[in-house]
Design a protein around this motif. Structure first.
Motif, PDB file in Angstrom:
ATOM      1  N   LEU A  46       0.862  -1.349  -0.059  1.00  0.00           N
ATOM      2  CA  LEU A  46       0.110   0.141   0.161  1.00  0.00           C
ATOM      3  C   LEU A  46       0.827   1.409   0.222  1.00  0.00           C
ATOM      4  O   LEU A  46       0.934   2.035  -1.061  1.00  0.00           O
ATOM      5  N   ASP A  47       1.605   1.617   1.034  1.00  0.00           N
ATOM      6  CA  ASP A  47       2.127   2.786   1.156  1.00  0.00           C
ATOM      7  C   ASP A  47       3.392   3.045   0.258  1.00  0.00           C
ATOM      8  O   ASP A  47       3.826   3.929  -0.094  1.00  0.00           O
ATOM      9  N   VAL A 100       2.040   3.820  -3.208  1.00  0.00           N
ATOM     10  CA  VAL A 100       1.661   5.260  -3.112  1.00  0.00           C
ATOM     11  C   VAL A 100       2.661   6.236  -3.247  1.00  0.00           C
ATOM     12  O   VAL A 100       2.672   7.173  -3.827  1.00  0.00           O
ATOM     13  N   LYS A 101       3.774   5.769  -2.259  1.00  0.00           N
ATOM     14  CA  LYS A 101       4.982   6.774  -2.433  1.00  0.00           C
ATOM     15  C   LYS A 101       5.861   6.520  -3.852  1.00  0.00           C
ATOM     16  O   LYS A 101       6.230   7.783  -4.081  1.00  0.00           O
ATOM     17  N   GLN A 151       3.757   8.898  -5.995  1.00  0.00           N
ATOM     18  CA  GLN A 151       4.305  10.355  -5.794  1.00  0.00           C
ATOM     19  C   GLN A 151       5.605  10.815  -5.968  1.00  0.00           C
ATOM     20  O   GLN A 151       5.845  11.677  -6.731  1.00  0.00           O
ATOM     21  N   PHE A 192      -6.041  -2.506  -3.193  1.00  0.00           N
ATOM     22  CA  PHE A 192      -7.423  -1.621  -3.535  1.00  0.00           C
ATOM     23  C   PHE A 192      -7.325  -0.305  -3.184  1.00  0.00           C
ATOM     24  O   PHE A 192      -7.351   0.578  -4.098  1.00  0.00           O
ATOM     25  N   TYR A 193      -6.581   0.075  -2.117  1.00  0.00           N
ATOM     26  CA  TYR A 193      -6.213   1.574  -1.849  1.00  0.00           C
ATOM     27  C   TYR A 193      -5.179   1.916  -2.415  1.00  0.00           C
ATOM     28  O   TYR A 193      -5.258   3.214  -2.775  1.00  0.00           O
ATOM     29  N   ASN A 229      -6.759   2.650  -6.135  1.00  0.00           N
ATOM     30  CA  ASN A 229      -7.697   3.770  -5.732  1.00  0.00           C
ATOM     31  C   ASN A 229      -7.005   5.002  -5.864  1.00  0.00           C
ATOM     32  O   ASN A 229      -7.558   6.160  -6.554  1.00  0.00           O
ATOM     33  N   TRP A 230      -5.830   5.161  -5.245  1.00  0.00           N
ATOM     34  CA  TRP A 230      -4.900   6.479  -5.059  1.00  0.00           C
ATOM     35  C   TRP A 230      -4.177   6.744  -6.546  1.00  0.00           C
ATOM     36  O   TRP A 230      -4.657   7.896  -6.902  1.00  0.00           O
ATOM     37  N   HIS A 278      -7.590   8.114  -8.305  1.00  0.00           N
ATOM     38  CA  HIS A 278      -8.207   9.077  -7.971  1.00  0.00           C
ATOM     39  C   HIS A 278      -7.427  10.392  -7.449  1.00  0.00           C
ATOM     40  O   HIS A 278      -7.592  11.419  -7.366  1.00  0.00           O
ATOM     41  N   GLN A 279      -6.034  10.171  -7.109  1.00  0.00           N
ATOM     42  CA  GLN A 279      -5.162  11.089  -6.342  1.00  0.00           C
ATOM     43  C   GLN A 279      -3.714  11.378  -7.242  1.00  0.00           C
ATOM     44  O   GLN A 279      -2.893  11.982  -6.389  1.00  0.00           O
TER      45      GLN A 279
END
Lengths: 213, 213
Positions: free
Chosen positions: A89-90, A93-94, A97, A133-134, A137-138, A141-142
């Motif tokens: 997950l993180d 996402v990192k 980013q 999932f998360y 999703n990121w 959407h983000q």
């Protein structure tokens, strides 16, 4: 295309490096600090240390000259420790980013079949589904990345057939070699941008399935 | 106000039930199936079984007549099993989705100080920060709920003082009783809607701090 593979020492990551090379792309192998990259370097492949526990800015420094990122890292099914949260997950996402910080627009994500449908999540993989999932999703959407999310079925070690399907209702498996081949083909196919693509073994050549997307 | 407390048997949850009662609200105690709710029922408090591992639709069935939800559940710092992912992250998000299904607009979230700032996350709580970060993020960006996110510092068992501060740069602790009192006051304060509020012990009365938001 110069492509950073995050998780290049994984089972899919190794195949991605080989297939990108075979395709005329320029893979950059993103490895953990404790992984041996000597055989990759012996093949002339650039090796960089990517710490998914570090800050996005730090990860970004490894992406500066890449044209695309493939996120192929994973906690390896170790769902009983924190790595599902911290890596799948993180860490994912990192990396997204980091790609935005580094100005790398193209982002390829290896997810899991049905990661977007909580009704299909089953033990013992449920924690990994939550993480995927998360993360997916990121990405959708983000970020403003030109993403492609590929959601393979159960990964097998069978030889690749080059034949796949992308039926959102089907269930099944896919050889890792076919997943890697699909990722490389999808990387170069602009019609896969902004799409989440289920992927299983099937009857049609990879390029035919991509052309129909 | 009729308020479902998810995690009513927790250390903060018990205080919330008592303080909502004292405030003239009507708490509904959301407990796990294996928790003893007899003493709550003896006080005339409605007890409902809320399974955070179930689907949002199932959780929604416990919220139908509630006017607000307070999410006070937590995996209890058991970061070394899957419950951080399944309860603190996905359980929280499913409760948000359940509130939307049930038509309950007001949603109060107990988060953690600095949950939105990855640079402040430290071991051994890092996995819990990850879970809280993505749960808070979902509430802000992917719901239409009238939310308030309260981010307390380290929770203590000291007696409540009724005095707090909400300085985004401060570090410290807060008695659980003051957190609960703040949640109850914030629930009834429309100016807290759409806000993420750091919360520590301080020098000002709770209502003064809320009036300044």
């Amino acid at each position: 295309m110069r492509v950073m593979i995050v998780g290049a020492n994984g089972e899919v990551g190794r195949l991605l490096v080989a297939q990108l090379l075979a395709n005329g792309d320029e893979p950059i192998a993103g490895l953990r600090a404790d992984e041996d990259g000597e055989d990759l370097e012996d093949q002339g492949i650039a090796v960089r240390r990517v710490d998914l526990l570090a800050k996005p800015e730090r990860i970004a420094s490894t992406l500066m000259d890449a044209e695309a990122v493939i996120f192929a890292a994973g906690s390896g099914g170790r769902t009983k420790d924190d790595m599902t949260l911290l890596i799948d997950l993180d860490g994912a996402v990192k990396t997204m980013q980091a790609a935005e910080i580094a100005g790398v627009k193209r982002f390829m994500m290896i997810s899991m079949l049905f990661a977007e449908d909580r009704n299909r999540w089953a033990d013992p993989l449920k924690p990994l589904y939550v993480a995927k999932f998360y993360a997916d999703n990121w990405l959708v959407h983000q970020t403003h990345l030109a993403y492609t999310i590929v959601q393979p079925g159960a990964l097998s070690f069978h030889a690749g057939t080059g034949k796949v399907q992308s039926d959102p209702l089907a269930v099944g498996s896919i050889p890792r070699a076919d997943l890697a081949a699909f990722m490389v083909a999808a990387l170069h196919a602009p019609q896969t941008i902004g799409k989440t693509i289920p992927l299983l073994s099937g009857e049609q050549p990879i390029q035919t399935v991509i052309d129909q997307l």
